[in-house]
Design an enzyme around this catalytic site. Sequence first.
Site, PDB file in Angstrom:
ATOM      1  N   CYS A  82       0.792  -1.241   0.000  1.00 53.80           N
ATOM      2  CA  CYS A  82       0.000   0.000   0.000  1.00 53.80           C
ATOM      3  C   CYS A  82       0.826   1.294   0.000  1.00 53.80           C
ATOM      4  O   CYS A  82       0.583   2.158  -0.838  1.00 53.80           O
ATOM      5  CB  CYS A  82      -0.975   0.038   1.174  1.00 53.80           C
TER       6      CYS A  82
ATOM      7  N   HIS B 248      -4.876  -1.082  -5.357  1.00 55.17           N
ATOM      8  CA  HIS B 248      -5.529  -0.057  -4.557  1.00 55.17           C
ATOM      9  C   HIS B 248      -6.370   0.800  -5.464  1.00 55.17           C
ATOM     10  O   HIS B 248      -5.875   1.309  -6.470  1.00 55.17           O
ATOM     11  CB  HIS B 248      -4.484   0.751  -3.798  1.00 55.17           C
TER      12      HIS B 248
ATOM     13  N   GLN C 158       1.305 -11.046  -3.619  1.00 58.03           N
ATOM     14  CA  GLN C 158      -0.096 -10.642  -3.754  1.00 58.03           C
ATOM     15  C   GLN C 158      -0.371 -10.089  -5.148  1.00 58.03           C
ATOM     16  O   GLN C 158       0.458  -9.362  -5.696  1.00 58.03           O
ATOM     17  CB  GLN C 158      -0.423  -9.528  -2.757  1.00 58.03           C
TER      18      GLN C 158
ATOM     19  N   LYS D 238     -14.593  -5.092   5.497  1.00 62.22           N
ATOM     20  CA  LYS D 238     -14.086  -5.786   4.303  1.00 62.22           C
ATOM     21  C   LYS D 238     -14.959  -6.968   3.909  1.00 62.22           C
ATOM     22  O   LYS D 238     -15.749  -7.471   4.710  1.00 62.22           O
ATOM     23  CB  LYS D 238     -12.661  -6.271   4.561  1.00 62.22           C
TER      24      LYS D 238
ATOM     25  N   ASP E  39      -2.043  -7.530  -5.957  1.00 60.15           N
ATOM     26  CA  ASP E  39      -2.550  -6.464  -5.094  1.00 60.15           C
ATOM     27  C   ASP E  39      -2.974  -5.251  -5.922  1.00 60.15           C
ATOM     28  O   ASP E  39      -2.371  -4.974  -6.949  1.00 60.15           O
ATOM     29  CB  ASP E  39      -1.414  -6.053  -4.143  1.00 60.15           C
TER      30      ASP E  39
ATOM     31  N   ARG F 129       6.055 -11.319   5.831  1.00 60.78           N
ATOM     32  CA  ARG F 129       5.421 -11.160   7.138  1.00 60.78           C
ATOM     33  C   ARG F 129       5.942 -12.236   8.074  1.00 60.78           C
ATOM     34  O   ARG F 129       6.074 -13.388   7.672  1.00 60.78           O
ATOM     35  CB  ARG F 129       3.892 -11.271   7.021  1.00 60.78           C
TER      36      ARG F 129
ATOM     37  N   HIS G 275      -8.451  -1.402  -0.648  1.00 63.39           N
ATOM     38  CA  HIS G 275      -7.393  -2.395  -0.906  1.00 63.39           C
ATOM     39  C   HIS G 275      -8.099  -3.629  -1.452  1.00 63.39           C
ATOM     40  O   HIS G 275      -9.142  -4.013  -0.922  1.00 63.39           O
ATOM     41  CB  HIS G 275      -6.702  -2.862   0.371  1.00 63.39           C
TER      42      HIS G 275
HETATM   43 ZN   LIG Z   1      -3.207  -2.318   0.660  1.00 65.27          ZN
END
Ligand SMILES: [Zn+2]
Length: 408
Positions: A97, A148, A144, A229, A146, A126, A275
């Site tokens: 992010c 945004h 990910q 979410k 991913d 992580r 996200h």
């Molecule tokens: Zn994010």
Amino acid sequence: MSKDHRKIGAEMSLFSKSEGVGPGLVLLHPNGAILRYLLEQFSQGAHILNDYQWVYTPHIGRAELWKTSGHLEHYKESMYNPVNIDGEEYYLKPMNCPFHFTVYNSEIRSYRDLPMRIAEIGTVYRYELSGTLNGLTRVRGFTQDDAHIICTPEQVEREVIFALKFSLYVLRAFGLTEFKPYVSTKPEGKSIGSEELWDMATEVLKKAVVSSGLEYEIDEGGGAFYGPKIDLKLYDSLGREWQCSTIQFDFNLPERFQMKYVGSDGKNHTPYVIHRALFGSVERFLALLIEHYQGDFPLWLAPVQFAVIPIAPAHNEYGRKLEISLKKMGLRVKTDDSGINMKEKIRYFELKKVPYMLIAGDKEIKQNTFSVRSRKHGNLGMMDIHSFQDFIREDLEQGKPKYIAAEE
Ligand SMILES: [Zn+2]
């Protein structure tokens, strides 16, 4: 009984882990790497078609960045210890992010630029407790798909519906149709954003699930402190649930990163941020896909699609030429030109679940053909390369996901 992806992964040489490298860190072997490559290629194509803007961002960032994002305050126990570069601390990214928001903030944005959908296949790290690590489903370094979505308040409902539709399309494109949507609501204790904001966002999420023709379960208090979410959970071979796709509101980071857009009124406004990840973790998705197919991947996805088996060393040269012809057609081929006997070669490729074996001896070479053995249909007799090419055309398309514009 269906098998665990770890067992199939070892049998098919898809991936391994090594104490020498570290717990929870995955080594994708050539066969597993091809799978990831095909997933990513599909994902990137689908994102670009659906008006996402692709970016690449670093694996580490200054401590200051993670202070701004609040990760050092709220998420530090899941982050690896920092490295020191030129007397300054840098952290491995647990999320993408902050980088995407920095891309957003690199220019002045107007309401005409929104929605802006910034996407990346980004590997994050992580610190998961060692007791929880499992195959490809829980690891310490994962990737990910991913993105945004940065949008105006007026656009947010449509964007959530669009993101959910997109994630359902991706899961179903791979034949995964058994999943459960959860809507996670405001947690007890510390959270950011007014009651009205939480209610509005939670309603938008519920509406999106219903408009997709699905039923949701409520995960009471399961939202992040920064917003509610939707999670789509899939099942592994043991029936355990794993979170894959996720769509999350964020009432926190737009403020922290001082994100702005110039509205039609000429004034600065704070955008909404969502996200979202569709596979979720590419590694976890791969695990579920391995178990879904039990390693018997459709032809387009099979790591090795064709095995060429010369019956004796005298047939090796013919076999290698056949391999080259198939590779020139963009197919994935392996030739076993070792001295071992044909039966053993066949056994080996059966264990690797190769969809087609092409066997060549004196008889075949004389006629410029090969004998075809299909994993699904058994012996199919002799074919030359042209008739074989026609024969597999349909099989290659079988189950191969087509890009669609999910918005339509
Ligand atoms: Zn994010």
